[in-house]
Each structure stands twice: as structure tokens, then as C-alpha cells.
Design an enzyme around this catalytic site. Structure first.
Site, PDB file in Angstrom:
ATOM      1  N   LYS A  50       0.794  -1.228   0.000  1.00 21.51           N
ATOM      2  CA  LYS A  50       0.000   0.000   0.000  1.00 21.51           C
ATOM      3  C   LYS A  50       0.831   1.286   0.000  1.00 21.51           C
ATOM      4  CE  LYS A  50      -4.402  -1.297   0.099  1.00 21.51           C
ATOM      5  NZ  LYS A  50      -5.418  -0.792  -0.854  1.00 21.51           N
ATOM      6  N   SER A 308       0.590 -10.050  -0.751  1.00 20.53           N
ATOM      7  CA  SER A 308       0.418  -8.599  -0.742  1.00 20.53           C
ATOM      8  C   SER A 308       0.646  -7.940   0.610  1.00 20.53           C
ATOM      9  CB  SER A 308      -0.976  -8.233  -1.255  1.00 20.53           C
ATOM     10  OG  SER A 308      -1.973  -8.870  -0.474  1.00 20.53           O
TER      11      SER A 308
END
Length: 409
Positions: A50, A308
Site C-alpha cells: 500500500k 500482498s
């Protein structure tokens, strides 16, 4: 969006992010009959991808916009990415997080210097409140996925994948709002085409938070309600408009996986790859373990699965591990009705021991609506070696005249 947009974002991030490693997984490769590499974005700064999109978006703000500060909403990973980027850029940040957010994510966001406000029961409610705050105060709203700069920043993972594993033919990754998948699809598809190659892109959603399949089928954004999944990092009830348009054009397939499959994948990564990964980061591995590529008719030889994020609450990890072991029948719970006589529990324990299972807990009760006088109910938790071993334990008990019941996990 074009490849050049992703390349420009990569230049902007050159001294900010970590070039995360690509780890070869022989164990996973044997399961799917292909070479499998894990893109370890769980080792990225702030624990997930992110920060890539957040930094690109915020670095491109004007001086006047930076002076107004930023506001965001997140269940954790985007919050930490925004907080870290704000600290790097000298921008004040206010972040709305839903009640019940994992404490490590909350603490890490505050440690980066952001002001955190707990609001709402899920990410969508927190997003709405963050947008309202932006409208009222003029703070710049940093959306977690529905912004071209954010999508470009996330897409830099795609460039790294092609640089680190040039022979890749399939990339599989989790999808919530769609920023990571959309940006990576642009980078990989366009760069591969320029190299005269084709790479398939597969998105994976938790089946209890899967807004993309119905949206793609309807060719329109279809919000879903009642989003509940252990994969809180992809628990999004409505796709982003910008990612959706890219995904429907470039992504080959979007599949879903169950909660049990996610839990099993997390344990697999812990045991076989020594990777601490949050449930959202484990969904591509869950899809591979569930044979989703074969179900789609994809005969891949070189797969990259994107892990992720790695921001998992230790208490959630404990629950997921227990759930995953139970789903894999390596943690067996049985309920038995016994005569209330001396030695009955010892007899049961001996049968289990002879079957080479290890008892980890016993709950013994003489009181209950289903119990008659002279009966007791016991619940036994035990470690086993898998489904076949669990069945052998149950058969040993049945052979001795007992009727073991296995509660649904």
C-alpha cells in the site's frame, strides 16, 4: 492508463520502497505442477504494497494541497501506507479506521505519526466518513484504490515481477477494491506485449467479500452487503470505478476462495515457506492450492503469486491457525457420550493414544439438557496427522462401541 505512467511511478518510488524478493516455492510448485515464485510484498515497508500507491499520490500533491493535510480510511494496510508516506513528505494525516481494527495495525499507524479516529463497523463506513471530513475541511482525501496515481504506484509491483522473473506466464494476486490488480495488469500486459509475450493475470477474492464476479458479469459496479471475511485487507463491498474499467479489459479471470482455503494457505506459507502473511496476502496461494488454475483450463509453467501483506494480529493468527488445522483435519475435535463410571475417560484416552493421536484438551460435563442420569458428555481436542489419520482415530473409537461426533468447524 499506460505503461509509461507505471514507469514514472517506479522512478518516484526508487528511494522510498523496498524491492521485495521473489522466493521460489518448491512445495507449492509440486502441488500445481509448475514453477512457483512468491512475490514477498509482506516484507515491504509498513508491511504491505500500500505504501507504493499512497506515496505516489501524495508526492504529486501541490504545495497548497500538502499544506491542507490528508485524510484516509482503511482497515490497516492503506492506513500505514498513508501514515508512512505522510511522515516522509512532512504532511499531516488523519486516518479513519473501523472499530475492531487489528491492534497492531492501529498501533503501527499511530507510530508513523498519523491521527487515528475509530469510526464505523467496516471499511466502507470509514471511507464515507473520511470523504465527509475531506468535503468539510478541505483535507485531501487519499482513496485506497480509486485514483490513477494510487493505481500507478501499486502497478510498480508488476514491473518488478517481470524484471525479477522474466519467464513468468501467469501472475495471481488478491483483489479488494482493485488498485493492485489493475495497476499490475497494465504494467504486465503492456510490457509483456512489447516483449512479444503473453502473461495471464488472475485475481482472487474471498468468497464472502467478492464484489468483482457479479460486477464483471453485469458490466457494472454491483455493491454487496454483509462483507465478512478473515481477509480484512480485501474486505471491500464495492469495486472502484477506475480499477474496474482496467480489470474488465485486461484481467483474464477473477476467482474466489473459501475461508477454510485461506486458513490452510496461511498455515502452508508458515510451515513450508517460513512466511508470515496476513489472510488477504494468502488468497493467491489458496487459489493455487485449490486448483483454480486447472479449473480455468490454464496450463501454466511459471507462476508468480503476490503475497500482498504481512500485517496480521497475533490473536487473529492464533485463531486462523487453529481454524486451518481443523479444516485440514490436523486438529480434531470429537464429542462423546459416556457412562458415568470410573475409568471411562482413561479408556478413551488409551484408545486415542494407541491410534497415535495427541490429546490437547478435554471438557467433561455431567450437566446438560441431552444428558440422562448416569451419563457424561466429553469433548476432546487432539492433534492428528491429517484427514486419513483423523479417520483412523474415529474408526478406533467406533470399533470399541463409542459414537464420536465431530462438530462442524
Amino acid at each position: 492508463m499506460q505503461l509509461e505512467d507505471i514507469q514514472a511511478a517506479q522512478e518516484l518510488l526508487a528511494d522510498i520502497i523496498v524491492r521485495t524478493p521473489m522466493e521460489h516455492s518448491r512445495a507449492l510448485g509440486r502441488l500445481v505442477d509448475a514453477t512457483v515464485h512468491l512475490k514477498a510484498e509482506n516484507l515491504q515497508r509498513a508491511g504491505s504494497f500500500k505504501v507504493r500507491g499512497a506515496y505516489v499520490r501524495m508526492a504529486r500533491l501541490s504545495a497548497e494541497e500538502k499544506a491542507r493535510g490528508v485524510v484516509a480510511a482503511s482497515a490497516g494496510n492503506h492506513a500505514q501506507g498513508v501514515a508512512l508516506a505522510a511522515k516522509k513528505l512532512g504532511i499531516t494525516a488523519k486516518i479513519y479506521m473501523p472499530h475492531g481494527v487489528a491492534l497492531p495495525k492501529l498501533a503501527a499507524t499511530r507510530d508513523h505519526g498519523a491521527e487515528v479516529i475509530l469510526y464505523g463497523s467496516d471499511v466502507d463506513e470509514a471511507l464515507a466518513e473520511a470523504q465527509r471530513h475531506s468535503d468539510e475541511t478541505g483535507s485531501v482525501f487519499i482513496h485506497p484504490f480509486n485514483n490513477t496515481d494510487v493505481v500507478a504506484g501499486q502497478g510498480t509491483i508488476g514491473l518488478e515481477i517481470l524484471e525479477q522473473e522474466p519467464e513468468v506466464d501467469t501472475v495471481i494476486m488478491g483483489i479488494g477494491g482493485g488498485g493492485l490488480l489493475a495497476g499490475s495488469a497494465v504494467a504486465i500486459k503492456q510490457q509483456a506485449a512489447r516483449l512479444g509475450r503473453e502473461v495471464k493475470i488472475i485475481g482472487v477474492q474471498a468468497e464472502n467479500a467478492a464484489a468483482y464476479p457479479p460486477s464483471l458479469a453485469a458490466d457494472a459496479l454491483v455493491p454487496i452487503k454483509g462483507v465478512r471475511t478473515i481477509a480484512d485487507g480485501i474486505a471491500v463491498g464495492r469495486p472502484g470505478e477506475i480499477p474496474f474499467e482496467i480489470i474488465k479489459e485486461l484481467v483474464d479471470e477473477v476467482v474466489t476462495v473459501s475461508e477454510d482455503a485461506i486458513a490452510r494457505a496461511l498455515i502452508f506459507l508458515l510451515e513450508r515457506s517460513k512466511m508470515v502473511v496476513e489472510p488477504a496476502g494468502a488468497v493467491p496461494v489458496a487459489a493455487l492450492m485449490e486448483g483454480k488454475l486447472a479449473d480455468l483450463g490454464i496450463e501454466s509453467k511459471n507462476v508468480v503469486a503476490v503475497l500482498s501483506g504481512g500485517n496480521i494480529d497475533p490473536m487473529l493468527m492464533l485463531r486462523v491457525i487453529q481454524h486451518g488445522l481443523s479444516a485440514a483435519q490436523r486438529f480434531l475435535t470429537v464429542k462423546l457420550m459416556l457412562k458415568d463410571l470410573p475409568g471411562e475417560l482413561a479408556t478413551i484416552s488409551q484408545i486415542i493414544a494407541d491410534a497415535d493421536a495427541n490429546v490437547t484438551g478435554v471438557d467433561h460435563s455431567r450437566i446438560g439438557g441431552a444428558l440422562s442420569m448416569g451419563e457424561v458428555s466429553i469433548v476432546i481436542n487432539m492433534e492428528t496427522k491429517g484427514a486419513e489419520h483423523s479417520e483412523r482415530v474415529l474408526n478406533r473409537l467406533r470399533a470399541q462401541g463409542y459414537e464420536p461426533m465431530v462438530p462442524q468447524h
